[in-house]
Write an enzyme that holds these catalytic residues in place. Structure first.
Site, PDB file in Angstrom:
ATOM      1  N   ILE A  93       0.833  -1.202   0.000  1.00 61.45           N
ATOM      2  CA  ILE A  93       0.000   0.000   0.000  1.00 61.45           C
ATOM      3  C   ILE A  93       0.869   1.254   0.000  1.00 61.45           C
ATOM      4  O   ILE A  93       2.002   1.258   0.492  1.00 61.45           O
ATOM      5  CB  ILE A  93      -0.961   0.008   1.205  1.00 61.45           C
ATOM      6  N   CYS A  94       0.307   2.316  -0.587  1.00 58.90           N
ATOM      7  CA  CYS A  94       1.017   3.590  -0.720  1.00 58.90           C
ATOM      8  C   CYS A  94       0.642   4.510   0.437  1.00 58.90           C
ATOM      9  O   CYS A  94      -0.483   5.001   0.519  1.00 58.90           O
ATOM     10  CB  CYS A  94       0.668   4.242  -2.058  1.00 58.90           C
ATOM     11  N   LEU A  95       1.588   4.713   1.336  1.00 58.95           N
ATOM     12  CA  LEU A  95       1.443   5.650   2.436  1.00 58.95           C
ATOM     13  C   LEU A  95       2.741   6.442   2.555  1.00 58.95           C
ATOM     14  O   LEU A  95       3.766   6.070   1.983  1.00 58.95           O
ATOM     15  CB  LEU A  95       1.135   4.927   3.752  1.00 58.95           C
TER      16      LEU A  95
END
Length: 303
Positions: A93-95
């Site tokens: 996931i992109c965080l």
């Protein structure tokens, strides 16, 4: 960790991972828990509780943290294994705390920082980020209840037993998270376009202000010059200036009157002086003589 697996304990990354594993094992497990796998200390499994007063309240979500070999100088990767309605499963996931944004990562952060940030990210909008989901409130609440009792097929952790049901009497001191971790929003094409439009508008406004400033300055300069010119032509102003200047500095002023010059600063203003200008009849006489001589020369040599 099995005895067959050996790690270089002098390696800064290995030492850091061992230290964090020891600290997290001794902490309260009400909000989060995490541990490295026995055969790979660079892969951790975690369980976090959904934040209170949100669609994820009472949910218990399990996932993986993949640490790079350069940890803690590079950020980890985050993968969820429990359905939750906010993050995709089995996907990095992109965080702002993951490998998608290494420019935000700081070596002082660790596994605890990642867990607290993940909890804070749950109620935020996905806004099209990689690995983000925007399920309905009802679906998220259903998945939150369903997450309790989920068993990980890799580490055999049951989410019901991974976290304590009783909050600690004395809240543990939490690590202060940077504001951008929670308020971070992934960039979209629409956001970038809006930012460009606002930048152009600001530039146009600044240019207009600059033009107005230049025009105002020019007007002030012109008014200043007109005031100075007016003060010179004003007899009262000239008299005042002459009074304040020593007599020896004041230059004589000469006025031409009918071919004669008069020194206004002379002690005898009535004494006339011969003008340097020649009378008109004298100029005509000289021109006639020159023409006559030219005619004589031409007749002598050419006729």
């Amino acid at each position: 960790m099995s005895e067959a697996t050996k790690y270089n304990l002098k390696n800064p990354g290995v030492k850091r991972i061992m230290q964090e594993a020891k600290e997290l094992a001794s902490e309260s497990t009400y909000e989060y828990s995490a541990h490295p796998l026995e055969d790979n200390i660079f892969e951790w499994h975690f369980t976090v509780r959904g934040p209170k007063d949100t669609d994820f309240e009472d949910g218990r979500y399990h996932g993986r943290i993949i640490l790079p070999n350069e940890y803690p100088f590079k950020p980890p990767e985050l993968i969820f294994l429990t359905p939750n309605g906010r993050f995709e499963l089995n996907t990095k996931i992109c965080l702002s705390i993951t490998g998608f944004h290494p420019e935000f990562w700081q070596p002082a952060w660790g596994i605890r920082t990642v867990l607290l940030a993940v909890i804070g990210f749950f109620p935020t909008e996905a806004r099209g980020a990689i690995g983000g989901l925007d399920y309905s409130k009802e679906e998220r609440r259903r998945l939150a209840k369903k997450s309790i009792g989920w068993v990980c097929p890799v580490c055999d952790v049951n989410t019901k037993d991974a976290l304590s049901d009783t909050p600690p009497d004395v809240p543990s001191k939490k690590e202060q998270l940077p504001d951008f971790m929670i308020t971070y929003k992934p960039e979209r094409v629409e956001d970038q376009k809006e930012q460009e439009d606002s930048t152009k508008a600001a530039g146009s406004s600044q240019s207009s202000n600059s033009d107005n400033l230049q025009l105002s300055t020019a007007v002030e300069d012109l008014e200043s010059k007109n005031d100075e010119k007016g003060s010179i032509n004003d007899p009262a102003s000239s008299a005042t200036t002459a009074e304040n200047v020593p007599p020896q500095i004041i230059q004589p002023q000469v006025m031409a009157v009918n071919g004669m010059s008069t020194n206004t600063n002379s002690s005898d203003a009535s004494t006339p002086q011969q003008s340097d200008a020649s009378p008109l009849w004298l100029d005509a006489l000289i021109a006639g003589l020159v023409s006559f001589i030219v005619v004589l020369v031409c007749r002598r040599y050419f006729f």
